[in-house]
Design an enzyme around this catalytic site. Structure first.
Site, short mmCIF file in Angstrom:
data_model
loop_
_atom_site.label_atom_id
_atom_site.label_comp_id
_atom_site.label_asym_id
_atom_site.label_seq_id
_atom_site.Cartn_x
_atom_site.Cartn_y
_atom_site.Cartn_z
N LYS A 132 -2.89 -2.89 -32.81
CA LYS A 132 -3.44 -2.43 -31.52
C LYS A 132 -4.92 -2.77 -31.41
O LYS A 132 -5.36 -3.35 -30.43
CB LYS A 132 -3.26 -0.91 -31.40
CG LYS A 132 -4.04 -0.29 -30.26
CD LYS A 132 -3.78 1.19 -30.10
CE LYS A 132 -4.70 2.10 -30.90
NZ LYS A 132 -6.06 2.25 -30.38
N ASN A 133 -5.67 -2.40 -32.45
CA ASN A 133 -7.12 -2.53 -32.33
C ASN A 133 -7.62 -3.96 -32.49
O ASN A 133 -8.81 -4.24 -32.28
CB ASN A 133 -7.82 -1.58 -33.31
CG ASN A 133 -7.64 -0.13 -32.87
OD1 ASN A 133 -7.22 0.13 -31.74
ND2 ASN A 133 -7.93 0.80 -33.77
N CYS A 150 -8.84 8.57 -27.11
CA CYS A 150 -8.49 9.83 -27.77
C CYS A 150 -9.68 10.75 -27.85
O CYS A 150 -10.81 10.31 -28.13
CB CYS A 150 -7.98 9.52 -29.18
SG CYS A 150 -6.33 8.85 -29.18
N ARG A 165 0.92 5.26 -27.42
CA ARG A 165 -0.26 4.42 -27.19
C ARG A 165 -0.43 3.38 -28.29
O ARG A 165 -1.00 2.30 -28.04
CB ARG A 165 -1.53 5.27 -27.13
CG ARG A 165 -1.62 6.15 -25.91
CD ARG A 165 -2.96 6.82 -25.84
NE ARG A 165 -4.00 5.81 -26.01
CZ ARG A 165 -5.27 6.07 -26.26
NH1 ARG A 165 -5.67 7.31 -26.38
NH2 ARG A 165 -6.14 5.10 -26.39
N ARG A 192 -17.76 10.37 -28.26
CA ARG A 192 -17.53 8.96 -27.97
C ARG A 192 -18.33 8.43 -26.78
O ARG A 192 -17.77 7.93 -25.79
CB ARG A 192 -16.02 8.70 -27.77
CG ARG A 192 -15.19 9.20 -28.93
CD ARG A 192 -13.77 8.72 -28.86
NE ARG A 192 -13.62 7.40 -29.44
CZ ARG A 192 -12.47 6.71 -29.43
NH1 ARG A 192 -11.42 7.22 -28.86
NH2 ARG A 192 -12.40 5.52 -29.98
N ASP A 207 -8.86 6.45 -39.12
CA ASP A 207 -7.54 6.44 -38.46
C ASP A 207 -6.41 6.83 -39.41
O ASP A 207 -5.30 7.14 -38.97
CB ASP A 207 -7.25 5.07 -37.84
CG ASP A 207 -8.19 4.75 -36.69
OD1 ASP A 207 -8.91 5.65 -36.23
OD2 ASP A 207 -8.21 3.58 -36.25
C1 EPZ Z 1 -12.73 2.04 -32.89
O1 EPZ Z 1 -13.25 3.02 -31.99
C2 EPZ Z 1 -11.23 2.20 -32.87
N1 EPZ Z 1 -10.74 1.98 -31.52
C3 EPZ Z 1 -10.84 3.58 -33.37
O2 EPZ Z 1 -9.43 3.65 -33.43
C4 EPZ Z 1 -11.40 3.78 -34.77
O3 EPZ Z 1 -11.14 5.10 -35.18
C5 EPZ Z 1 -12.92 3.54 -34.76
O4 EPZ Z 1 -13.22 2.23 -34.21
C6 EPZ Z 1 -13.55 3.62 -36.14
O5 EPZ Z 1 -12.91 2.72 -37.01
C7 EPZ Z 1 -10.45 0.77 -31.11
O6 EPZ Z 1 -10.61 -0.22 -31.82
C8 EPZ Z 1 -9.89 0.65 -29.75
P1 EPZ Z 1 -17.04 3.27 -33.09
P2 EPZ Z 1 -14.74 2.92 -31.45
O7 EPZ Z 1 -17.84 2.76 -31.96
O8 EPZ Z 1 -15.09 1.50 -31.24
C9 EPZ Z 1 -20.35 6.67 -32.11
C10 EPZ Z 1 -7.30 4.59 -32.99
O9 EPZ Z 1 -6.74 5.67 -33.29
N2 EPZ Z 1 -20.82 5.87 -30.94
O10 EPZ Z 1 -17.10 2.54 -34.37
O11 EPZ Z 1 -14.84 3.87 -30.32
C11 EPZ Z 1 -18.94 7.24 -31.91
O12 EPZ Z 1 -18.97 8.38 -31.11
C12 EPZ Z 1 -8.74 4.57 -32.56
O13 EPZ Z 1 -6.71 3.51 -32.98
C13 EPZ Z 1 -21.92 6.31 -30.23
O14 EPZ Z 1 -22.52 7.35 -30.53
O15 EPZ Z 1 -15.53 3.50 -32.70
C14 EPZ Z 1 -18.49 7.45 -33.34
O16 EPZ Z 1 -18.96 8.68 -33.82
C15 EPZ Z 1 -9.33 5.93 -32.40
N3 EPZ Z 1 -22.36 5.56 -29.16
C16 EPZ Z 1 -19.18 6.31 -34.10
O17 EPZ Z 1 -20.22 5.82 -33.23
C17 EPZ Z 1 -21.76 4.41 -28.77
O18 EPZ Z 1 -22.20 3.76 -27.78
C18 EPZ Z 1 -18.28 5.15 -34.47
O19 EPZ Z 1 -17.50 4.78 -33.34
C19 EPZ Z 1 -20.63 3.96 -29.51
C20 EPZ Z 1 -20.18 4.71 -30.60
#
Ligand code: EPZ
Length: 416
Positions: free
Chosen positions: A22-23, A116, A397, A121, A305
């Site tokens: 998916k990702n 989610c 999803r 986020r 995850d």
């Molecule tokens: C990706 O989410 C994945 N989603 C998530 O998978 C996965 O858990 C996550 O990476 C971590 O590996 C997809 O690929 C679609 P991040 P993402 O930006 O990109 C903070 C699943 O179940 N942050 O690395 O949203 C954020 O809140 C999903 O398949 C900010 O503060 O993760 C988090 O605490 C769920 N500001 C941290 O960074 C921003 O602008 C890391 O999030 C962006 C992120």
């Protein structure tokens, strides 16, 4: 009904084929917007998030044809149009369209992305970083707009590692003027797949998987055919199902090379894990001991995850352990549901304390997000008696027909 009924207790046996990731597929589908013509994306999973991404691309004027797991995206009709708010709002990956659309047509207006509810986020770092490339943004209560004449390459020293920000900046940078450096870049296998796709199409990205990506902007990309890698998180979820119930399952196509931290944890807990070129054979149960403190983190650390499925595996292990969640602040949402099934888990701050008393019993429980929902099904497979997991749509999803896959492995499970 939007639910799954499980009669727990059956050992899982046999073989299951692991779907495409998916990702990886979501940002790659977004990346097709950078290319004029038809790209062919093989091994695209048949899950609702991919359906929503296809719908978003169609709303932008792309033509999509799905033939089994092959998705053809023709972007010749691309134009700036309103995207359906329900598809933007249902998943986080809609934010990927931002970098790609800015690079290709210089203007985007969209609602805030959903996804989610596992933490706040925000998208602050996405917007802040793109502004450094010359993008002008305007935020409203429900959405935002962004525009740029031509994106400018720049050097990023990001305050923390983000999967989504790394992907968005990659999409923005491949057609930008000059050189872009992203540091620290996320190293997740899904990002490496995105780099492979873009480089195959003519991009010049160096440093894949290294934490420092250097992107030399090019004038244009050309259409390609690309195969999405197998989903390491889905493979890990079925692995946990096997470990919790006992039995032996071959995870066909599972990407062992991308799952080292997960496989190490499974072995430490006593499962037998044999890696072959075409998949992973896992034999349960996993109840010898628990890893001291399981800490989630950015790749190659243990993936957030996989945290919920492993929490369930610990809960039925007969031992005590801890999980420290270091990525998302609200990713223990299954704990109240597991308590209904007889688990003994308490939470303090970002740490869950699990007293694996060895047994769970059936209950009616509610999925509140994707991976937690799948983990509740794993718990129900191991529990004594009947369980109902409500809100199957969260699980749909990310998992292709989880009921059929588990039934083929011997689980007593049905749609309810
Ligand atoms: C990706 O989410 C994945 N989603 C998530 O998978 C996965 O858990 C996550 O990476 C971590 O590996 C997809 O690929 C679609 P991040 P993402 O930006 O990109 C903070 C699943 O179940 N942050 O690395 O949203 C954020 O809140 C999903 O398949 C900010 O503060 O993760 C988090 O605490 C769920 N500001 C941290 O960074 C921003 O602008 C890391 O999030 C962006 C992120």
């Amino acid at each position: 009904m939007d639910a799954v009924r499980i009669y727990g207790g059956n050992c899982l046996h046999g073989q299951t084929a692991i779907q495409g990731s998916k990702n990886a597929s979501l940002p790659i589908l977004a990346a097709t917007l950078l290319i004029n013509g038809t790209c062919e994306i093989e091994n695209c999973p048949d899950i609702s998030d991919v359906y929503h991404m296809q719908r978003l691309l169609e709303s932008l004027g792309c033509k999509i044809i799905r033939d089994g797991s092959l998705v053809r995206v023709n972007t010749e009709g691309l134009s700036e149009c309103d995207m359906p708010a329900d598809s933007v709002g249902v998943m986080r990956s809609s934010i990927m369209l931002l970098g790609a659309l800015l690079a290709r047509i210089g203007s985007v207006s969209m609602e805030y992305p959903g996804g989610c509810v596992i933490g706040a986020r925000p998208i602050d770092l996405h917007l802040q970083s793109l502004r450094k490339m010359g993008v002008v943004t305007e935020q409203q209560e429900r959405g935002f707009s962004a525009r740029a004449v031509r994106l400018q390459g720049t050097v990023f020293r990001l305050p923390f590692v983000s999967v989504g920000v790394t992907e968005n900046l990659l999409l923005a940078a491949v057609l930008a003027e000059g050189v872009t450096v992203i540091e620290p870049a996320a190293k997740e296998p899904e990002i490496q797949a995105l780099c492979d796709f873009l480089n195959l199409a003519g991009a010049r990205i160096e440093g894949k998987g290294s934490g420092r990506l250097i992107i030399h902007g090019v004038e244009k990309l050309t259409p390609v055919r690309f195969r999405v890698p197998a989903d390491r998180i889905v493979a890990g979820t079925y692995m946990c199902a096997c470990m919790c119930t006992g039995g032996s399952v071959f995870l066909k196509g599972a990407p062992a090379q991308d799952m080292e931290s997960v496989l190490a944890c499974a072995r430490e807990m006593g499962a037998a894990v044999e890696c072959a070129a075409d998949g992973i054979l896992v034999t349960g149960p996993a109840c010898e001991r628990l890893p001291g403190v399981l800490k989630t983190g950015c790749y190659p650390a243990f993936p957030t995850d996989m945290q919920s499925p492993f929490m369930v595996t610990m809960a039925v292990s007969g031992h005590s352990g801890q999980i420290e969640e270091k990525v998302f602040e609200n990713r223990f949402r299954i704990v109240p549901e597991l308590l209904k099934m007889g688990a003994d888990i308490s939470i303090r701050g970002n740490t869950a304390y699990i007293s694996g008393q060895g047994k769970l019993h059936g209950a009616i429980v509610q999925a509140e997000e994707l991976r937690g929902g799948a983990a509740l099904i794993v718990a129900a497979l191991a529990a004594e008696g009947t369980s109902i997991v409500i809100n199957r749509h969260y699980i749909d999803r990310g998992y292709e027909d989880i009921v059929l896959h588990l039934r083929n492995l011997g689980a007593d499970i049905e749609h309810a």
